[in-house]
Enzyme design. Structure first.
Site, PDB file in Angstrom:
ATOM      1  N   LYS A 140      69.251  -7.546 -20.602  1.00 57.26           N
ATOM      2  CA  LYS A 140      70.704  -7.295 -20.661  1.00 57.26           C
ATOM      3  C   LYS A 140      71.411  -7.992 -19.503  1.00 57.26           C
ATOM      4  O   LYS A 140      72.517  -8.514 -19.667  1.00 57.26           O
ATOM      5  CB  LYS A 140      70.984  -5.794 -20.637  1.00 57.26           C
ATOM      6  CG  LYS A 140      70.543  -5.107 -21.914  1.00 57.26           C
ATOM      7  CD  LYS A 140      70.559  -3.607 -21.732  1.00 57.26           C
ATOM      8  CE  LYS A 140      70.015  -2.893 -22.954  1.00 57.26           C
ATOM      9  NZ  LYS A 140      69.633  -1.504 -22.651  1.00 57.26           N
ATOM     10  N   GLY A 169      65.360   8.794 -29.501  1.00 58.38           N
ATOM     11  CA  GLY A 169      65.692   7.445 -29.980  1.00 58.38           C
ATOM     12  C   GLY A 169      66.306   6.570 -28.909  1.00 58.38           C
ATOM     13  O   GLY A 169      66.968   5.585 -29.207  1.00 58.38           O
ATOM     14  N   THR A 193      66.211   4.353 -35.994  1.00 55.33           N
ATOM     15  CA  THR A 193      67.349   5.081 -35.401  1.00 55.33           C
ATOM     16  C   THR A 193      68.637   4.266 -35.492  1.00 55.33           C
ATOM     17  O   THR A 193      69.668   4.755 -35.960  1.00 55.33           O
ATOM     18  CB  THR A 193      67.045   5.357 -33.906  1.00 55.33           C
ATOM     19  OG1 THR A 193      65.782   5.995 -33.818  1.00 55.33           O
ATOM     20  CG2 THR A 193      68.097   6.220 -33.271  1.00 55.33           C
ATOM     21  N   VAL A 194      68.565   2.989 -35.060  1.00 58.58           N
ATOM     22  CA  VAL A 194      69.794   2.176 -35.005  1.00 58.58           C
ATOM     23  C   VAL A 194      70.214   1.744 -36.408  1.00 58.58           C
ATOM     24  O   VAL A 194      71.398   1.778 -36.759  1.00 58.58           O
ATOM     25  CB  VAL A 194      69.571   0.947 -34.095  1.00 58.58           C
ATOM     26  CG1 VAL A 194      70.819   0.084 -34.038  1.00 58.58           C
ATOM     27  CG2 VAL A 194      69.166   1.387 -32.695  1.00 58.58           C
ATOM     28  N   LYS A 214      75.004  -4.715 -27.051  1.00 55.89           N
ATOM     29  CA  LYS A 214      75.696  -3.721 -26.234  1.00 55.89           C
ATOM     30  C   LYS A 214      77.209  -3.841 -26.326  1.00 55.89           C
ATOM     31  O   LYS A 214      77.770  -4.920 -26.249  1.00 55.89           O
ATOM     32  CB  LYS A 214      75.310  -3.899 -24.763  1.00 55.89           C
ATOM     33  CG  LYS A 214      73.865  -3.679 -24.483  1.00 55.89           C
ATOM     34  CD  LYS A 214      73.512  -2.207 -24.440  1.00 55.89           C
ATOM     35  CE  LYS A 214      73.003  -1.760 -25.787  1.00 55.89           C
ATOM     36  NZ  LYS A 214      72.935  -0.334 -25.972  1.00 55.89           N
ATOM     37  N   ASP A 249      63.896  -4.430 -20.273  1.00 60.22           N
ATOM     38  CA  ASP A 249      65.096  -4.301 -21.111  1.00 60.22           C
ATOM     39  C   ASP A 249      66.348  -4.541 -20.261  1.00 60.22           C
ATOM     40  O   ASP A 249      67.270  -5.257 -20.684  1.00 60.22           O
ATOM     41  CB  ASP A 249      65.122  -2.894 -21.740  1.00 60.22           C
ATOM     42  CG  ASP A 249      66.389  -2.619 -22.518  1.00 60.22           C
ATOM     43  OD1 ASP A 249      66.567  -3.231 -23.582  1.00 60.22           O
ATOM     44  OD2 ASP A 249      67.216  -1.808 -22.049  1.00 60.22           O
ATOM     45  N   GLU A 254      62.880   1.897 -26.050  1.00 60.63           N
ATOM     46  CA  GLU A 254      62.481   0.738 -26.857  1.00 60.63           C
ATOM     47  C   GLU A 254      61.174   1.077 -27.573  1.00 60.63           C
ATOM     48  O   GLU A 254      60.447   1.987 -27.172  1.00 60.63           O
ATOM     49  CB  GLU A 254      62.231  -0.465 -25.946  1.00 60.63           C
ATOM     50  CG  GLU A 254      63.460  -0.960 -25.206  1.00 60.63           C
ATOM     51  CD  GLU A 254      64.526  -1.486 -26.151  1.00 60.63           C
ATOM     52  OE1 GLU A 254      64.272  -2.480 -26.840  1.00 60.63           O
ATOM     53  OE2 GLU A 254      65.604  -0.878 -26.208  1.00 60.63           O
ATOM     54  N   GLY A 306      70.466   5.130 -28.003  1.00 58.01           N
ATOM     55  CA  GLY A 306      70.526   6.110 -29.087  1.00 58.01           C
ATOM     56  C   GLY A 306      71.213   5.504 -30.300  1.00 58.01           C
ATOM     57  O   GLY A 306      71.866   4.452 -30.207  1.00 58.01           O
TER      58      GLY A 306
HETATM   59  N1  HSE Z   1      66.059   1.339 -24.719  1.00 58.29           N
HETATM   60  C1  HSE Z   1      67.394   0.956 -24.451  1.00 58.29           C
HETATM   61  C2  HSE Z   1      67.943   1.838 -23.327  1.00 58.29           C
HETATM   62  C3  HSE Z   1      68.217   1.131 -25.702  1.00 58.29           C
HETATM   63  O1  HSE Z   1      67.335   2.862 -23.033  1.00 58.29           O
HETATM   64  O2  HSE Z   1      68.963   1.499 -22.742  1.00 58.29           O
HETATM   65  C4  HSE Z   1      69.539   0.420 -25.658  1.00 58.29           C
HETATM   66  O3  HSE Z   1      69.408  -0.946 -25.458  1.00 58.29           O
END
Ligand code: HSE
Length: 410
Positions: free
Chosen positions: A174, A156, A13-14, A105, A170, A159, A271
């Site tokens: 961050k 998408g 996706t990315v 990000k 996740d 993770e 996404g």
């Molecule tokens: N899986 C992560 C989220 C994707 O839902 O924020 C972006 O880092």
């Protein structure tokens, strides 16, 4: 000037969104940077899989080790996910003298550069789009967890291992990066206290709503005179707060700093498009700085690596917070007085308390309360004392409560 050549590992996706942005915005990017950016190589696990991007002119390699050391490639973009192989390839790329970009990000750039002149006190926000999407859909639309998670995967957002989203890992990754940039401290992932959204119940959501709050899964980093605390957990926030009104896959980070005061950064956080645009932003940074002396480039973590500060990292029981408590009590006289007496002895004052009527023939009632702010260690001691009472049945549910200063206008 010669074009900058990119090699991408992973065209999911990315990866495909990154290729699409670089192709459709090619002319604008060339004008901004002064040289063109070309995706010259890519490496995928299954070359026969159909993809949502045009790979004309892109040489597909089977071996990612060949890509990261390829003499034609200036910037390696690692979008394969996972840890071990991704780390091994990233280190190999760096050892081969390549610049490296990995999925990142957009919000981080705003904090790193936009608030460079500020001392930041706290960073708090919704930093996982999948988790926020699941919460919004389950709580607002009454949909089932597995169904909403499946949709988040299809769109998408999630993770590769969706437990990273659901369990707050996740968000903890961050938060560690945001805290490093905000406070100038080393990356401290292992110090992040992490609770996921798996144990939230519809009952607590309804109770929160009745009390004028909404439950959001927040990452909170605070720097006080004792040190830095880092935590990810479900949190009650007043419904009037901006953060309480961030729904679906949107992310928002609220920063409290000395010169600007409060500021809020809001945008789609998961996404292909949002993540691809953050990857392209990093590629542009590198492409622009290729001709700049390394010591004059923008430091990756906002300050130079050798200037990072060591500060005490505080455990969760050292934080101060308000709390929402829910407990089952036997329906008999004096229980409420016993419960409030234990809180009073510890100096914890109660903001709101409510006892629901037991159902017919039921001998138990539910007590819901909101407390004022207290050190978590004291609150845990009180909970242990309450759970030891004969009149309190089972475990007490605790959810932290935060009152931020930023209010939604109107
Ligand atoms: N899986 C992560 C989220 C994707 O839902 O924020 C972006 O880092």
């Amino acid at each position: 000037m010669k074009p900058v050549k990119i090699g991408i590992i992973g065209l999911g996706t990315v990866g495909c969104a990154t290729v699409n942005i670089l192709q459709t915005r090619g002319a604008e990017l060339t004008a901004r940077i002064g040289r063109s950016i070309i995706v010259s190589h890519a490496c995928v696990r299954d070359p026969s899989k159909p993809r949502d991007c045009d790979l004309t002119g892109v040489t597909l390699l089977e071996d990612p080790s060949e890509l990261v050391t390829h003499p034609d490639i200036d910037i390696v973009v690692e979008l394969m996910g996972g840890t071990e192989l991704a780390l091994e390839l990233s280190l190999k790329a760096i050892a081969a003298g390549k610049h490296l970009v990995t999925a990142n990000k957009a919000i981080i750039k705003a904090i790193r550069e936009g608030l460079a002149g500020n001392r930041i006190h706290s960073v708090a926000g919704i930093i996982n789009g999948t988790g926020n999407f699941i919460l919004s859909e389950m709580l607002d639309e009454g949909r089932a967890f597995a169904e909403v998670l499946g949709e988040a995967q299809q769109l998408g957002y999630a993770e590769a291992d969706p437990t990273f989203d659901v369990e707050g890992i996740d968000a903890a990754h961050k938060l560690a990066i945001l805290a490093s940039i905000a406070f100038g401290i080393p990356l401290s992932f292992s110090a992040v206290y992490t609770e996921g959204i798996g144990n939230l119940t519809a009952e607590d959501v309804r109770n929160a709503e009745k009390l004028g709050y909404r439950i959001k899964h927040l990452g909170i980093a605070e720097h006080n005179s004792q040190g830095v605390s880092l935590r990810v957990h479900p949190t009650l926030i007043p419904r009037s707060q901006l953060l309480a009104n961030v729904h679906g896959v949107m992310n928002a980070v609220q920063v409290q700093s000395d010169a600007v005061g409060e500021s809020l950064y809001y945008g789609a956080g998961a996404g292909g498009g949002p993540t691809g645009s953050a990857v392209v932003a990093d590629i542009i940074d590198i492409a622009r700085s290729l001709e700049t002396r390394p010591d004059q480039r923008v430091a990756l973590l906002g300050i130079r690596h050798d200037a990072l500060k060591e500060v005490p990292l505080l455990p969760i029981d050292a934080i101060e917070s308000a709390y929402y408590l829910r407990m089952q009590a036997t329906d008999q006289p004096g229980v409420m007085a016993e419960v409030t007496g234990i809180l009073g002895k510890m100096g914890i004052s109660i903001e709101a308390i409510e006892q629901t009527e037991p159902m017919q023939h039921d001998t138990q009632a539910t007590i819901i309360m909101l407390t004022h702010r207290v050190i978590e260690e004291h609150m845990i001691k009180v909970i242990r004392q309450l759970e030891a009472l004969d009149t309190i049945m089972g475990a007490i549910t605790l959810i932290r409560v935060e009152h931020f200063n930023t209010r939604q206008s109107a």
